[in-house]
Design a protein around this motif. Structure first.
Motif, PDB file in Angstrom:
ATOM      1  N   VAL A 191     -10.522   9.064 -13.704  1.00 52.40           N
ATOM      2  CA  VAL A 191     -10.382   7.647 -13.353  1.00 52.40           C
ATOM      3  C   VAL A 191      -9.813   7.561 -11.945  1.00 52.40           C
ATOM      4  CG1 VAL A 191      -9.245   5.463 -13.904  1.00 52.40           C
ATOM      5  CG2 VAL A 191      -9.997   6.975 -15.757  1.00 52.40           C
ATOM      6  N   LEU A 192     -10.503   6.836 -11.071  1.00 56.88           N
ATOM      7  CA  LEU A 192     -10.030   6.650  -9.706  1.00 56.88           C
ATOM      8  C   LEU A 192      -9.329   5.299  -9.598  1.00 56.88           C
ATOM      9  CD1 LEU A 192     -13.083   8.014  -7.672  1.00 56.88           C
ATOM     10  CD2 LEU A 192     -11.038   9.220  -8.429  1.00 56.88           C
ATOM     11  N   LYS A 193      -8.197   5.301  -8.956  1.00 60.12           N
ATOM     12  CA  LYS A 193      -7.411   4.083  -8.840  1.00 60.12           C
ATOM     13  C   LYS A 193      -8.043   3.135  -7.820  1.00 60.12           C
ATOM     14  CE  LYS A 193      -4.568   6.351 -11.461  1.00 60.12           C
ATOM     15  NZ  LYS A 193      -4.426   6.065 -12.894  1.00 60.12           N
ATOM     16  N   GLN A 194      -7.751   1.855  -7.981  1.00 62.69           N
ATOM     17  CA  GLN A 194      -8.251   0.854  -7.064  1.00 62.69           C
ATOM     18  C   GLN A 194      -7.091   0.068  -6.473  1.00 62.69           C
ATOM     19  OE1 GLN A 194     -11.469   0.562  -6.114  1.00 62.69           O
ATOM     20  NE2 GLN A 194     -11.896   2.336  -7.424  1.00 62.69           N
ATOM     21  N   ARG A 195      -7.210  -0.242  -5.210  1.00 59.30           N
ATOM     22  CA  ARG A 195      -6.170  -1.018  -4.542  1.00 59.30           C
ATOM     23  C   ARG A 195      -6.229  -2.462  -5.045  1.00 59.30           C
ATOM     24  NH1 ARG A 195      -3.294   0.394  -0.073  1.00 59.30           N
ATOM     25  NH2 ARG A 195      -2.286  -1.244   1.165  1.00 59.30           N
ATOM     26  N   LEU A 196      -5.086  -2.995  -5.427  1.00 60.11           N
ATOM     27  CA  LEU A 196      -5.045  -4.342  -5.969  1.00 60.11           C
ATOM     28  C   LEU A 196      -5.143  -5.406  -4.877  1.00 60.11           C
ATOM     29  CD1 LEU A 196      -2.256  -3.882  -8.658  1.00 60.11           C
ATOM     30  CD2 LEU A 196      -4.727  -3.778  -8.956  1.00 60.11           C
ATOM     31  N   LYS A 197      -4.703  -5.045  -3.675  1.00 59.64           N
ATOM     32  CA  LYS A 197      -4.732  -5.999  -2.565  1.00 59.64           C
ATOM     33  C   LYS A 197      -5.745  -5.528  -1.516  1.00 59.64           C
ATOM     34  CE  LYS A 197       0.136  -7.323  -3.108  1.00 59.64           C
ATOM     35  NZ  LYS A 197       1.453  -7.432  -2.436  1.00 59.64           N
ATOM     36  N   SER A 198      -6.301  -6.473  -0.809  1.00 62.85           N
ATOM     37  CA  SER A 198      -7.316  -6.145   0.200  1.00 62.85           C
ATOM     38  C   SER A 198      -6.732  -6.036   1.605  1.00 62.85           C
ATOM     39  CB  SER A 198      -8.416  -7.221   0.194  1.00 62.85           C
ATOM     40  OG  SER A 198      -7.849  -8.497   0.464  1.00 62.85           O
ATOM     41  N   ASP A 199      -5.442  -6.205   1.723  1.00 64.40           N
ATOM     42  CA  ASP A 199      -4.811  -6.203   3.053  1.00 64.40           C
ATOM     43  C   ASP A 199      -4.500  -4.783   3.514  1.00 64.40           C
ATOM     44  OD1 ASP A 199      -1.358  -6.908   2.171  1.00 64.40           O
ATOM     45  OD2 ASP A 199      -2.983  -6.096   0.937  1.00 64.40           O
ATOM     46  N   TRP A 200      -5.521  -4.064   3.911  1.00 62.27           N
ATOM     47  CA  TRP A 200      -5.329  -2.706   4.414  1.00 62.27           C
ATOM     48  C   TRP A 200      -4.681  -2.741   5.793  1.00 62.27           C
ATOM     49  CZ3 TRP A 200      -5.880   1.895   2.118  1.00 62.27           C
ATOM     50  CH2 TRP A 200      -6.616   1.962   0.928  1.00 62.27           C
ATOM     51  N   TRP A 201      -3.891  -1.762   6.087  1.00 59.07           N
ATOM     52  CA  TRP A 201      -3.354  -1.564   7.426  1.00 59.07           C
ATOM     53  C   TRP A 201      -3.536  -0.103   7.797  1.00 59.07           C
ATOM     54  CZ3 TRP A 201       0.640   1.970   7.128  1.00 59.07           C
ATOM     55  CH2 TRP A 201       1.252   2.103   5.877  1.00 59.07           C
ATOM     56  N   GLU A 202      -3.670   0.170   9.072  1.00 59.21           N
ATOM     57  CA  GLU A 202      -3.962   1.518   9.543  1.00 59.21           C
ATOM     58  C   GLU A 202      -2.691   2.369   9.555  1.00 59.21           C
ATOM     59  OE1 GLU A 202      -5.666   0.753  13.353  1.00 59.21           O
ATOM     60  OE2 GLU A 202      -7.678   0.468  12.535  1.00 59.21           O
ATOM     61  N   LEU A 203      -2.770   3.513   8.880  1.00 63.74           N
ATOM     62  CA  LEU A 203      -1.630   4.417   8.793  1.00 63.74           C
ATOM     63  C   LEU A 203      -1.385   5.101  10.132  1.00 63.74           C
ATOM     64  CD1 LEU A 203       0.448   5.840   6.897  1.00 63.74           C
ATOM     65  CD2 LEU A 203      -1.293   7.615   6.559  1.00 63.74           C
ATOM     66  N   GLN A 204      -0.147   5.132  10.541  1.00 65.30           N
ATOM     67  CA  GLN A 204       0.237   5.832  11.764  1.00 65.30           C
ATOM     68  C   GLN A 204       0.977   7.122  11.408  1.00 65.30           C
ATOM     69  OE1 GLN A 204       2.440   2.558  13.731  1.00 65.30           O
ATOM     70  NE2 GLN A 204       0.890   2.650  15.334  1.00 65.30           N
ATOM     71  N   ILE A 205       0.663   8.167  12.115  1.00 65.96           N
ATOM     72  CA  ILE A 205       1.348   9.451  11.934  1.00 65.96           C
ATOM     73  C   ILE A 205       2.327   9.583  13.097  1.00 65.96           C
ATOM     74  CG2 ILE A 205       1.072  11.937  11.653  1.00 65.96           C
ATOM     75  CD1 ILE A 205      -0.222  10.197   9.459  1.00 65.96           C
ATOM     76  N   LYS A 206       3.606   9.397  12.780  1.00 65.14           N
ATOM     77  CA  LYS A 206       4.612   9.294  13.831  1.00 65.14           C
ATOM     78  C   LYS A 206       5.281  10.615  14.172  1.00 65.14           C
ATOM     79  CE  LYS A 206       5.525   4.449  12.741  1.00 65.14           C
ATOM     80  NZ  LYS A 206       6.544   3.421  12.416  1.00 65.14           N
ATOM     81  N   GLU A 207       5.009  11.645  13.384  1.00 61.98           N
ATOM     82  CA  GLU A 207       5.583  12.965  13.652  1.00 61.98           C
ATOM     83  C   GLU A 207       4.548  14.042  13.352  1.00 61.98           C
ATOM     84  OE1 GLU A 207       9.273  13.781  11.673  1.00 61.98           O
ATOM     85  OE2 GLU A 207       9.843  11.667  11.683  1.00 61.98           O
TER      86      GLU A 207
END
Length: 310
Positions: A191-207
């Motif tokens: 079973v693959l999970k689904q995001r409940l909200k559609s407000d995606w934001w771009e992940l930043q890799i800070k280190e």
């Protein structure tokens, strides 16, 4: 004598309460219990699958929910097992937890999330409790103080967890959790999970990758090779930002990891995806379409290393 008996009574009650909490948290009902069960199922599968060469996928949920080991097995023609568990277990514990599954001839593909690679000491929120739950207290060298605290907390269910379990029991007639769904014969999620909200934001890799993670992965390579197996590393796919800092830290991470073992990733995109429709409920977890694309790409990258024997 009366005070002594009263003290013993309170201690017995406290021990009973802790035991009930432990059973819920680690054996059945709590999130840790589902993780433990999934881990034990994967280890059992690995013990039953024998072949001159196998591929073992290792990492956190960012590998568990992105690599389709069954599809990879079809495309490569050799047994492939998804041995990935959960990021908060921590690098120091994830690596030794799969050690017993590694056999001569195996290709171990380690794909850790960036949160794992950035850990300063290799431990996460579930490091100590996971080791206790699987019957290996202190696995990975969890500090004594942290281990003692984790053991104490194992007997104290959270209000959120108990509330969720109560609702599950009423609505579904059973307890459920994030990792409670069955897995396949290859260790993949069903079973693959689904995001409940559609407000995606771009992940930043800070280190970039931490010195500790590099040291521990370097040690893991020696442990893998001592078993007659081969270590390959991989960068995670992420729905992320293409800003200069993120790409720079990923590039540095790939460079440092490449000094230890071959690293599987797309040199152009650095595995940073800008299409959120490929992802499920997190910036690491993929939906069915994303998993197929990701797995096929990994297969081609593995073939290019010329280490897979068909």
């Amino acid at each position: 004598m009366k005070k002594f008996l009263q003290l013993n009574s309170w201690l017995a009650i406290a021990a009973l309460a802790w035991g009930v909490g432990y059973i819920y948290n680690a054996r059945y009902g709590g999130e840790l219990s589902w993780l433990r069960i999934m881990y034990e199922q994967k280890m059992a599968i690995a013990s039953e699958v024998t072949a001159p060469q196998r591929i073992l996928i290792v990492g956190g949920s960012g590998a568990h929910y992105t690599v389709d080991a069954g599809l990879m097995q079809q495309q490569l023609g050799i047994p492939t097992l998804n041995m990935a568990t959960d990021g908060p277990v921590g690098l120091n514990v994830i690596l030794p937890s799969v050690s017993d599954a590694i056999k001569k001839g195996d290709i171990v593909v380690l794909i850790p999330e960036y949160l794992i690679l950035q850990q300063k000491d290799g431990f996460g929120d579930r490091s100590g409790q996971f080791g206790v739950a699987i019957g290996k207290p202190g696995l990975g060298g969890v500090p004594a103080k942290q281990l003692a605290q984790d053991i104490m907390l194992l007997g104290i269910p959270t209000l959120k967890g108990v509330t969720k379990s109560s609702v599950d029991l009423v609505e579904k007639g059973r307890f459920t959790g994030y990792y409670s769904d069955p897995i396949t014969a290859n260790g993949d999620p069903t079973v693959l999970k689904q995001r409940l909200k559609s407000d995606w934001w771009e992940l930043q890799i800070k280190e970039p990758v931490s010195p500790h993670a590099l040291q521990r992965i370097r040690q893991f390579k020696k442990e893998v090779e001592a078993k007659g197996a081969t270590l390959v590393l991989g960068l995670s796919w992420i729905y992320g930002s293409t800003d200069k800092q993120t790409l720079g830290n990923i590039s540095k991470t790939a460079e440092k990891l490449g000094e230890i073992a071959p690293v599987l990733y797309d040199k152009q995109s650095l595995n940073v995806k800008t299409d959120s429709s490929l992802f499920a409920d997190t910036h690491y977890h993929l939906n069915s379409s994303g998993r197929r694309t990701r797995t096929t790409e990994l297969v081609e990258q593995l073939k290019a290393l010329n280490i897979v024997r068909n």
